[in-house]
Scaffold this active site. Structure first.
Site, PDB file in Angstrom:
ATOM      1  N   LYS A 170      -4.032  -6.887  -1.838  1.00 32.20           N
ATOM      2  CA  LYS A 170      -3.126  -7.968  -1.419  1.00 32.20           C
ATOM      3  C   LYS A 170      -3.894  -9.294  -1.372  1.00 32.20           C
ATOM      4  CE  LYS A 170       0.316  -8.465   2.358  1.00 32.20           C
ATOM      5  NZ  LYS A 170       0.787  -7.833   3.617  1.00 32.20           N
TER       6      LYS A 170
ATOM      7  N   SER B  62       5.776  -7.327   3.649  1.00 32.36           N
ATOM      8  CA  SER B  62       5.198  -8.421   2.903  1.00 32.36           C
ATOM      9  C   SER B  62       4.262  -7.992   1.773  1.00 32.36           C
ATOM     10  CB  SER B  62       4.426  -9.324   3.863  1.00 32.36           C
ATOM     11  OG  SER B  62       3.333  -8.629   4.428  1.00 32.36           O
TER      12      SER B  62
ATOM     13  N   SER C 217       4.881  -3.910   6.967  1.00 30.13           N
ATOM     14  CA  SER C 217       4.611  -4.546   5.677  1.00 30.13           C
ATOM     15  C   SER C 217       3.989  -3.659   4.604  1.00 30.13           C
ATOM     16  CB  SER C 217       3.717  -5.776   5.865  1.00 30.13           C
ATOM     17  OG  SER C 217       4.476  -6.845   6.360  1.00 30.13           O
TER      18      SER C 217
END
Lengths: 473, 481
Positions: free
Chosen positions: B63, B138, B162
């Site tokens: 990420k 996310s 997330s």
């Protein structure tokens, strides 16, 4: 008339190897941004790692100020935006400060006074900003340096008391080795609260805060300036506004910075990245053992036990190393008063003149002990002892050896001195007459004896023999 | 679809080289980038450090809110659009040192705030199973890159759900271990007390492999847990007979969903089927009651705490030490301008909320009360964990939403079913989401959450469930290359 009430917040940098929450070096540098790590820059993703040594020293200071210590290690965030605060928050202690409700004893003009400590807490210093014409530069060397803030109650009633407190506090920092407390390096800084109250009133007046005052002398000037300003307002029937003001040393005035309504809400909350760590009682006990006897107590001891004057005691305790030197000398059996005299009049004078520290002195307490012993035993005169002292430290020779090498042991033998005295008196019968008529020729005879013995004759023995011989004639 | 262990075997048997695997991943990353937008940065140079770990030579994605030295790291926000870190996050460093090969930095909801995968500064991330649907967030790009078969595993962060929510929408495994099990050093903080590092994989075994590599004490993260002398992989095949699981009546009872859409009903029906299947292999599974008031409080308490912490955590983004410098006549205006231009409206909204919540006059009523609720919810869950080994629930109330849908998703009941994953963040519990079937041709998932520190047991239970359900390594046919 008004009574002034003063409260102080003293920020002092703690002496550690690394910063409070990062592994960057905690040191002074003339070069900007030399000691910086990712944490100090507030880069995304960084985490604080609490410095155990900084916390230990803070606990030590807390105990030295007779504060209550917390049960756990805990920090809070103080949130505000400023370019010298890279993370956008300062890690400090609000919920569980390292110390609460303590006191410090100070002495003002011979009178003891208790200054109450509201709290003492550990936080991190900000970066420093250097302002130039139309731009400013940021130096992160200072960012994250452990900073211990001592907050007093508003309980000091004169400039003298405030300054005595500051000196006492600085002394404790130095004695405990928590900080070097060097004013010239900005290691100790003050916020000062000043308010005036009616002499007969019991209600505190409106306080004005002056921030970031960088020397003790400026604290004095700022308080005096503010007393003057507030007195004038009150005398004219006005009201003092609760506000933060800036003290300007250039024109000795204070200027408004922000009023109470503009006060910043720092939105304190518990720092989530530092888990609460229990403070074991054994740790506290260990730290207590490491606290040396502090200046205030030493002065009391020197006066009450050793019979020194406050003046001399104050001078000796001003530097822990000097005080330790003094105590070591005494522990060898030397007379405290003689030791104190030597220290205050000769040794410190020499050190100050040559800008040296007592660490640099070749003369150890053991040597001072021997030197004083030689005087007490009448081996050397006190005048000679000063020569011995100088030769000892400048040539790094043990005092006993100096005395031997100079051959300056004192003549105390009655017969030797008497022979010389008789010879001197025989050659100056006129002066004996003068002496009898009341003229002072006595010192001349002593001088002559000294001249013949190259100063080695014991002065008091010499004097009594001269008197004796004159009386005989 | 190939798992880490499959690739390990191919590498060990010299059927393929690490560089070939990387090239394949790199080609796929580029191929799908325009359509799905998984990556902020695709790495084109093969870089590999030799190691004897299980992931040696295997490609992965991470990420874009993990600090990677010398590699652009944006957190999918304009305020960091050109930010190149000077240090490595611990999790990333461990993967590289274990021989992992970086394929790319994945898109997230801006600053990891949001659950849609639509708010990153480089555009929206699409669901590989249906391009008209969200992958969720996310950790959107980390989920899509695994779901598309670009990489066998990826790293994400999980503050509310997330990792686990996008994993459920993408038909893959999403695991976040116990709080502190994996160092957060170098993870751009969103809400520090809730932030977790975790992984996306194609099967439970791979999640255990990756976690075994990532876990451990880190001197740079005071909240990291001490090392353990166990590998979770070794616990995966332990017998689970007699293990006790519970599910919450107030979230799963069909009678409570009479007004709900058919999708939710179907999700719940499938969940009940799953429960029956699991009972048949020896799990003891019981329905328990959980105060509905507390369940309803989860989402507001989460928003309150996370917004508050986020406001503070992101206060370093001023454009002063790094990031785009704002314009203005004085320092406040300069910082104000940088932040005005650097954040999207959604982010500003969260910061304003957070700031309001932390204000002195509001803290007690909002922040402290939210923390109290968090504590009560965690206590209640821990009490259930005294009787049960883990909690099992549907990962959410439906399938991945369409980009244009807002419909009936705000009903209180639906919100409860959609947000219970936060319980694991509140308590720092290990929590894993694994595929459990399909509804309307879209994957659905179940979540298993266990006791704090018992990551091994949660993975063990999840592995046994995965074996039984048979949705291991699912991928939409067209991507199965």
């Amino acid at each position: 008339m008004y009574k002034v009430v003063i409260g102080l917040e003293v920020h002092c940098e703690v002496k550690t190897n690394s910063k409070n929450f990062s592994s960057a070096k905690n040191a002074y540098s003339e070069y900007p941004n030399e000691y910086v790590d990712t944490t100090d820059l507030g880069l995304p993703g960084i985490l604080p790692v609490a410095n155990r040594e900084a916390f230990r020293k803070s606990l030590m200071m807390s105990l030295a100020l007779h504060c209550k210590t917390p049960d756990i290690v805990m920090f809070d965030r103080k949130n505000y935006y400023y370019p010298d605060l890279p993370k956008g928050y300062q890690i400090t202690q609000e919920t569980k400060p390292v110390g609460k409700d303590g006191y410090v004893m100070i002495n003002v003009d011979g009178v003891d006074k208790k200054v109450l400590i509201n709290n003492i807490h550990l936080e991190e210093d900000t970066a420093s900003l250097d302002h130039f014409g139309d731009y400013s530069l940021i130096d992160y060397n200072r960012a994250g340096v452990p900073l211990l803030e001592t907050v007093t109650e508003p309980c000091m009633y004169s400039v003298k008391e405030a300054l005595a407190f500051l000196e006492t506090l600085k002394g404790i920092f130095l004695y405990t080795d928590v900080s070097e407390a060097r004013v010239d390096r900005g290691q100790i800084r003050c916020d000062v609260n000043v308010s005036l109250m009616d002499e007969n009133s019991t209600e505190l007046g409106t306080k004005v805060e002056m921030k970031n005052i960088n020397s003790f002398n400026n604290v004095k000037l700022a308080i005096e300036t503010e007393i003057e300003r507030q007195t004038e307002i009150l005398n004219n029937g006005g009201k003092v506004l609760q506000e933060t003001r800036r003290f300007s040393e250039e024109d000795l005035k204070t200027y408004p910075m922000r009023s109470k309504v503009d006060a910043i809400d720092y939105k304190y909350y518990i720092e989530p990245n530092i888990p609460p760590i229990k403070i074991e009682d054994s740790w506290i006990e260990e730290i207590k053992k490491d606290i040396p006897m502090l200046p205030f107590e030493r002065v009391e001891k020197y006066m009450n036990v050793y019979g020194l004057s406050r003046y001399d005691s104050d001078i000796i305790v001003k530097d822990k190393k000097v005080s330790d030197y003094f105590e070591e000398t005494i522990s060898l059996g030397t007379n405290p008063k003689s030791s104190a005299n030597w220290l205050t009049s000769i040794i410190l004078g020499y050190l100050n003149k040559n800008e040296l520290s007592i660490d640099d002195l070749y003369l150890t307490p053991q040597m001072l002990h021997e030197l004083i012993k030689m005087i007490d035993d009448g081996e050397i005169s006190s005048k000679q002892s000063k020569e011995v002292f100088i030769k000892c430290i400048e040539e790094k020779i043990n005092p006993k050896d100096v005395v031997k090498s100079l051959g300056i042991t004192q003549i105390t033998d009655d017969k030797t001195i008497r022979d010389i005295v008789v010879r001197v008196l025989d050659s100056h019968p006129d002066l004996i007459e003068d002496h009898r008529k009341g003229k002072n020729t006595f010192d001349f005879f002593v001088g002559q004896v000294m001249k013949e013995t190259r100063g080695k004759a014991n002065p008091s023995i010499t004097a009594s023999i001269i008197k004796d011989e004159i009386d005989k004639r | 679809m190939e798992t880490i262990m499959d690739l390990r075997k191919s590498l060990d048997d010299k059927k393929v080289t690490s560089e070939e695997l990387f090239k394949k991943s790199n080609t796929l990353a580029h191929k799908y980038q325009e359509e799905y937008n998984s990556f902020v940065t695709i790495i084109d140079d093969y870089k590999h450090v030799n190691s004897n770990s299980l992931i040696d030579g295997i490609p992965f994605a991470i990420k874009d809110n993990f600090s990677t030295k010398g590699i652009l790291t944006t957190a999918s926000s304009n305020i960091l659009k050109d930010y190149v870190p000077v240090y490595d996050a611990t999790a990333y460093k461990k993967l590289i040192e274990s021989g992992g090969v970086l394929v790319g930095k994945t898109v997230l909801d801006e600053l990891a705030m949001g659950g849609t995968g639509t708010t990153g500064h480089t555009g929206i991330v699409k669901n590989p199973w249906d391009k008209s649907r969200q992958i969720g967030g996310s950790s959107a790009g980390s989920a899509s890159s695994v779901a598309l078969g670009i990489v066998p595993f990826s790293i994400g962060s999980d503050t509310g759900d997330s990792i686990r929510k996008p994993a459920s929408f993408g038909g893959i495994v999403g695991f976040k271990p116990t709080y502190g099990r994996i160092s957060r050093y170098g993870l751009f903080a969103f809400a520090s007390s809730l932030d977790h590092v975790g992984c996306f994989t194609r099967c439970v075994r791979d999640a255990a492999i990756v976690t075994d590599i990532l876990k451990g004490k880190d001197e740079r993260d005071m909240t990291s847990l001490p090392d353990e002398n166990i590998n979770y992989v070794d616990l995966l095949d332990n017998d689970i007979k007699g293990k006790k699981l519970f599910y919450i009546k107030e979230l799963t009872d069909l009678n409570l969903y009479k007004d709900s859409g058919s999708e939710t009903i179907e999700v719940l029906n499938k969940f009940k089927e799953t429960i029956e299947k699991l009972k048949s292999i020896g799990f003891i599974i019981e329905e328990v009651s959980f105060d509905e008031k507390l369940l309803k409080a989860i989402y507001p308490a989460y928003m309150t705490i996370s917004c508050a912490e986020a406001t503070s955590n992101n206060s370093n983004l001023t454009g002063i030490p790094f990031g785009p410098r704002g314009e203005g006549d004085n320092i406040n205006d300069i910082m104000f301008d940088a932040r005005t231009k650097g954040f999207s409206e959604l982010i500003k909204r969260r910061f304003i909320l957070g700031s309001y919540i932390l204000q002195r006059e509001n803290q007690e009523r909002l922040f402290k009360n939210a923390q109290r609720l968090r504590r009560i919810i965690v206590d209640k869950t821990n009490e259930l964990f005294k009787t049960y080994d883990a909690m099992i629930l549907p990962a959410g109330g439906g399938i991945a939403p369409k980009f244009d849908s807002e419909i009936d998703r705000m009903s209180p009941r639906y919100l409860m079913l959609e947000n219970h994953l936060v319980i694991a963040n509140f308590g720092g519990f290990p929590s894993i989401t694994i595929p459990s079937g399909f509804v309307n041709n879209m994957p659905i998932a179940i979540n298993i959450t266990g006791r704090q520190f018992e990551d091994g047991l949660v993975l063990n239970i999840a592995n046994k469930i995965e074996e039984q359900l048979g949705y291991k390594g699912i991928i939409k046919e067209e991507y199965d290359v």
